[in-house]
Design a protein around this motif. Structure first.
Motif, short mmCIF file in Angstrom:
data_model
loop_
_atom_site.label_atom_id
_atom_site.label_comp_id
_atom_site.label_asym_id
_atom_site.label_seq_id
_atom_site.Cartn_x
_atom_site.Cartn_y
_atom_site.Cartn_z
N MET A 1 64.35 50.65 33.42
CA MET A 1 63.16 51.10 32.72
C MET A 1 61.93 50.78 33.58
O MET A 1 61.80 49.66 34.08
CB MET A 1 63.08 50.37 31.39
N PRO A 2 61.03 51.71 33.76
CA PRO A 2 59.84 51.46 34.58
C PRO A 2 58.98 50.34 34.00
O PRO A 2 58.97 50.10 32.79
CB PRO A 2 59.08 52.79 34.53
N ARG A 3 58.26 49.68 34.90
CA ARG A 3 57.34 48.62 34.50
C ARG A 3 55.95 48.99 34.99
O ARG A 3 55.79 49.67 36.00
CB ARG A 3 57.77 47.29 35.10
N LEU A 4 54.95 48.49 34.29
CA LEU A 4 53.57 48.76 34.66
C LEU A 4 53.07 47.66 35.60
O LEU A 4 53.17 46.48 35.28
CB LEU A 4 52.68 48.79 33.41
N ALA A 5 52.55 48.07 36.74
CA ALA A 5 51.89 47.14 37.66
C ALA A 5 50.39 47.23 37.41
O ALA A 5 49.85 48.32 37.18
CB ALA A 5 52.22 47.49 39.11
N LEU A 6 49.72 46.10 37.43
CA LEU A 6 48.28 46.03 37.22
C LEU A 6 47.67 45.15 38.30
O LEU A 6 48.04 43.99 38.45
CB LEU A 6 47.99 45.45 35.83
N TYR A 7 46.76 45.73 39.08
CA TYR A 7 46.05 45.01 40.13
C TYR A 7 44.58 44.97 39.76
O TYR A 7 44.00 45.99 39.38
CB TYR A 7 46.23 45.73 41.47
N THR A 8 43.98 43.78 39.82
CA THR A 8 42.55 43.64 39.57
C THR A 8 41.89 43.05 40.80
O THR A 8 42.49 42.26 41.53
CB THR A 8 42.27 42.73 38.36
N PHE A 9 40.63 43.43 41.02
CA PHE A 9 39.90 42.93 42.18
C PHE A 9 38.41 42.89 41.86
O PHE A 9 37.85 43.87 41.38
CB PHE A 9 40.13 43.80 43.41
N GLY A 10 37.79 41.76 42.14
CA GLY A 10 36.35 41.63 41.95
C GLY A 10 35.74 40.78 43.04
O GLY A 10 36.37 39.84 43.54
N VAL A 11 34.50 41.11 43.40
CA VAL A 11 33.75 40.35 44.39
C VAL A 11 32.85 39.37 43.64
O VAL A 11 32.00 39.78 42.85
CB VAL A 11 32.91 41.27 45.30
N LEU A 12 33.07 38.09 43.89
CA LEU A 12 32.30 37.05 43.21
C LEU A 12 30.91 36.90 43.83
O LEU A 12 30.70 37.18 45.01
CB LEU A 12 33.04 35.72 43.30
N LYS A 13 29.97 36.43 43.03
CA LYS A 13 28.61 36.21 43.50
C LYS A 13 28.52 35.02 44.45
O LYS A 13 27.59 34.95 45.25
CB LYS A 13 27.67 36.00 42.31
N SER A 14 29.47 34.10 44.35
CA SER A 14 29.47 32.95 45.25
C SER A 14 30.91 32.63 45.66
O SER A 14 31.85 33.01 44.97
CB SER A 14 28.82 31.73 44.57
N PRO A 15 31.08 31.94 46.78
CA PRO A 15 32.44 31.62 47.24
C PRO A 15 33.20 30.77 46.22
O PRO A 15 32.62 30.01 45.45
CB PRO A 15 32.20 30.84 48.54
N LEU A 16 34.52 30.90 46.25
CA LEU A 16 35.38 30.12 45.36
C LEU A 16 35.19 28.62 45.54
O LEU A 16 35.36 27.85 44.60
CB LEU A 16 36.85 30.49 45.60
#
Length: 185
Positions: A1-16
């Motif tokens: 059965m197929p699975r859903l892949a979800l990729y998120t990406f955001g640029v933060l205002k300051s370094p981690l």
């Protein structure tokens, strides 16, 4: 059965690595969100670095999820001291479960604060696609799909919740959102 892949990406205002209160708050909220989402119905797995510390994204061992990668538009640092991004890669049983996890509860509360932590880039910040049940998506897959979404809009290869597709490539709806199509939950 197929699975859903979800990729998120955001640029933060300051370094981690920034010790400022806002960065610490982002981490505290993020860790609570991960715990909650990890127990959500329909959640299967997410990319986790083996022994990774804050900011150790590019150097980390991600196992089957592959080498860490970022979209071409990310132009900030790549060291522990300068990395200013947040990215996730996860697998779900279906669209409805992933949508509900993202747009309700603790994650919804965090989304309401996203502009406290993230820059407005003009690029998509997430993408979905279907994978075979024996496939683990890689970071490079997520980047490729996100860039495709930016360049071509929602298509079966790379789509959003609001303009989603079923595993067979037909348009799908999630609890009444998106274009007319079959109900997916």
């Amino acid at each position: 059965m197929p699975r859903l892949a979800l990729y998120t990406f955001g640029v933060l205002k300051s370094p981690l690595a920034d010790p400022a209160p806002l960065t610490r708050e982002f981490y505290d909220v993020g860790e609570a969100v991960y715990r909650k989402i990890g127990r959500h119905p329909g959640y299967l797995a997410r990319a986790e670095a083996a022994g990774g510390d804050r900011g150790m994204l590019f150097e980390a061992d991600w196992g089957a999820w592959g080498e860490f990668a970022v979209p071409a538009w990310y132009d900030k640092g790549r060291t522990v001291e300068t990395t200013a991004l947040a990215a996730t890669l996860s697998l779900w049983t279906d669209l409805g479960s992933a949508f509900e996890a993202v747009y309700t509860g603790l994650h919804r509360e965090a989304l309401n604060r996203r502009y406290d932590w993230f820059e407005r880039t003009g690029f998509p910040n997430y993408v979905c696609w279907w994978t075979a049940d024996d496939v683990t998506p890689t970071w490079r897959d997520g980047v490729s799909r996100l860039e495709h979404l930016h360049d071509h809009g929602s298509v079966p290869h790379a789509f959003t919740f609001h303009h989603s597709f079923a595993p067979d490539g037909t348009p799908a709806r999630i609890n009444g959102i998106g274009p007319k199509g079959g109900q997916v939950s």
